[in-house]
Design a protein around this motif. Structure first.
Motif, PDB file in Angstrom:
ATOM      1  N   LYS A   1       0.632  -1.507   0.091  1.00  0.00           N
ATOM      2  CA  LYS A   1       0.059  -0.102   0.112  1.00  0.00           C
ATOM      3  C   LYS A   1       0.799   1.223  -0.071  1.00  0.00           C
ATOM      4  O   LYS A   1       1.890   1.135   0.277  1.00  0.00           O
ATOM      5  N   ARG A   2       0.405   2.339  -0.680  1.00  0.00           N
ATOM      6  CA  ARG A   2       0.807   3.569  -0.374  1.00  0.00           C
ATOM      7  C   ARG A   2       0.969   4.344   0.944  1.00  0.00           C
ATOM      8  O   ARG A   2       0.142   3.808   1.612  1.00  0.00           O
ATOM      9  N   ARG A   3       2.068   4.937   1.182  1.00  0.00           N
ATOM     10  CA  ARG A   3       2.287   5.642   2.396  1.00  0.00           C
ATOM     11  C   ARG A   3       2.671   6.970   2.205  1.00  0.00           C
ATOM     12  O   ARG A   3       3.286   7.375   1.280  1.00  0.00           O
ATOM     13  N   HIS A   4       1.971   7.822   2.890  1.00  0.00           N
ATOM     14  CA  HIS A   4       2.247   9.308   2.920  1.00  0.00           C
ATOM     15  C   HIS A   4       2.656   9.874   4.217  1.00  0.00           C
ATOM     16  O   HIS A   4       2.366   9.339   5.231  1.00  0.00           O
TER      17      HIS A   4
ATOM     18  N   THR B   1       8.829   5.661  11.169  1.00  0.00           N
ATOM     19  CA  THR B   1       7.535   5.422  10.553  1.00  0.00           C
ATOM     20  C   THR B   1       7.062   4.101  11.134  1.00  0.00           C
ATOM     21  O   THR B   1       5.734   3.989  11.563  1.00  0.00           O
ATOM     22  N   THR B   2       7.799   3.065  10.934  1.00  0.00           N
ATOM     23  CA  THR B   2       7.554   1.927  11.842  1.00  0.00           C
ATOM     24  C   THR B   2       8.377   1.776  12.936  1.00  0.00           C
ATOM     25  O   THR B   2       9.367   2.770  12.959  1.00  0.00           O
TER      26      THR B   2
ATOM     27  N   PHE C   1      11.242   6.468   6.744  1.00  0.00           N
ATOM     28  CA  PHE C   1       9.962   6.422   5.800  1.00  0.00           C
ATOM     29  C   PHE C   1      10.181   6.209   4.335  1.00  0.00           C
ATOM     30  O   PHE C   1       9.454   5.114   3.757  1.00  0.00           O
TER      31      PHE C   1
ATOM     32  N   ALA D   1       8.216   3.091   2.690  1.00  0.00           N
ATOM     33  CA  ALA D   1       7.320   3.221   1.718  1.00  0.00           C
ATOM     34  C   ALA D   1       7.464   2.542   0.570  1.00  0.00           C
ATOM     35  O   ALA D   1       6.454   2.323  -0.263  1.00  0.00           O
TER      36      ALA D   1
END
Length: 318
Positions: free
Chosen positions: A74-77, A162-163, A168, A172
């Motif tokens: 999936k996309r991450r923003h 991010t995680t 990030f 991503a």
């Protein structure tokens, strides 16, 4: 002879700062800017890049549409950090339109530009590495024709932003990051998350930087307001490796690509990216024990000449 650059961006606030540093250096020639999903959806990245070029009166630089999603997943923003539009949610009604974009796709443009300038082009990647992965898939010899690759991404101590364990840009698109670190045989330098945190700048400098009486400084102050508030929250301060301060993540990689003397300490080590871990997917892995044998090594940036860096940032907004 000017340094020839391609910038691969997902233009949020720190990408904008990096682009402006490159534009301000008289010894730099930007051959093209390729855009990728990341900080914000691709349509915003394209608009934001053109906005930055307009402020700097450099809409002559070609801008290319790249990938709008990762190779897998999936996309991450990062809308909560840079604003939903990537530039602090302060829209410009007079922003340039997307009709100014080049027709060629980003990865194809990268290949063509480098083929026309073999051994002369440094690629600076401050976004998820999807465009770079497609370029090497389409033309396996592409990395050999680059002068160098500078990446802002990854981490060295499993500190995530991010995680739990992932930075990030790598999280991503982990598959793209893995492919780039595996297949890009050119000199590769990485400005990691921890490196940028440890070389952050005092807020007093940020105030002086934005206070310059220029349209560029007023633009940067306006688009940075949201991000500055986020950085100063208690949650973000806990993420920082070394104390509070202003961290223009992407600009470190760009500045190092322009002037290698900024890097005062570095380490060469074999690196890869974890793809399968439940908690560690997207984390960069370093082989300090040499267990991977002759695997190609990357240069990990460690320390920076912050006084020189400050001057580059100041010059960018003059």
């Amino acid at each position: 002879m000017k340094k020839k650059l391609i910038l691969d961006v997902d233009t949020g606030v720190d990408d904008a700062q990096a682009i402006m540093v490159a534009l301000a250096d008289p010894n730099v020639e930007i051959l093209g800017i390729t855009c990728c999903h990341g900080n914000t959806p691709l349509e915003n990245v394209l608009k934001n890049t053109l906005r930055v070029l307009k402020v700097c009166d450099r809409l002559d630089i070609p801008v290319y549409r790249g990938c709008d999603r990762p190779l897998k997943g999936k996309r991450r923003h990062a809308g909560s950090f840079h604003g939903k539009d990537g530039l602090g949610d302060v829209p410009d009604p007079d922003a340039p339109g997307l009709e100014l974009l080049q027709k060629k796709r980003a990865f194809s443009a990268m290949i063509k530009i480098v083929e026309e300038n073999p051994g002369e082009v440094t690629l600076v990647a401050t976004a998820p590495l999807t465009n770079l992965a497609l370029a090497v898939q389409a033309e396996p010899s592409f990395p050999e024709k680059l002068k160098a690759l500078y990446i802002m991404g990854g981490n060295t101590e499993s500190r995530g932003n991010t995680t739990v364990c992932g930075e990030f840009n790598f999280v991503a698109d982990p598959e793209a990051a893995y492919m780039v670190l595996e297949r890009y045989t050119c000199n590769t330098c990485i400005a990691t998350w921890e490196f940028t945190c440890r070389n952050s700048l005092p807020w007093s400098f940020c105030d002086t930087w934005f206070a310059q009486d220029t349209d560029k400084a007023r633009f940067m102050s306006k688009i940075s307001s949201h991000t500055r508030k986020m950085i100063q929250t208690e949650r973000y301060q806990k993420e920082l490796v070394a104390g509070p301060g202003f961290n223009s993540c992407d600009t470190y990689a760009l500045a190092a690509a322009i002037d290698g003397t900024l890097v005062t300490e570095k380490e060469q080590v074999a690196v890869s990216v974890e793809l399968d871990g439940s908690y560690t997917r997207g984390m960069m892995v370093l082989d300090h024990m040499g267990l991977w044998g002759e695997r190609r090594k990357a240069v990990i940036l460690k320390k920076f000449d912050l006084e020189k860096f400050k001057q580059m940032l100041m010059n960018a907004l003059k």
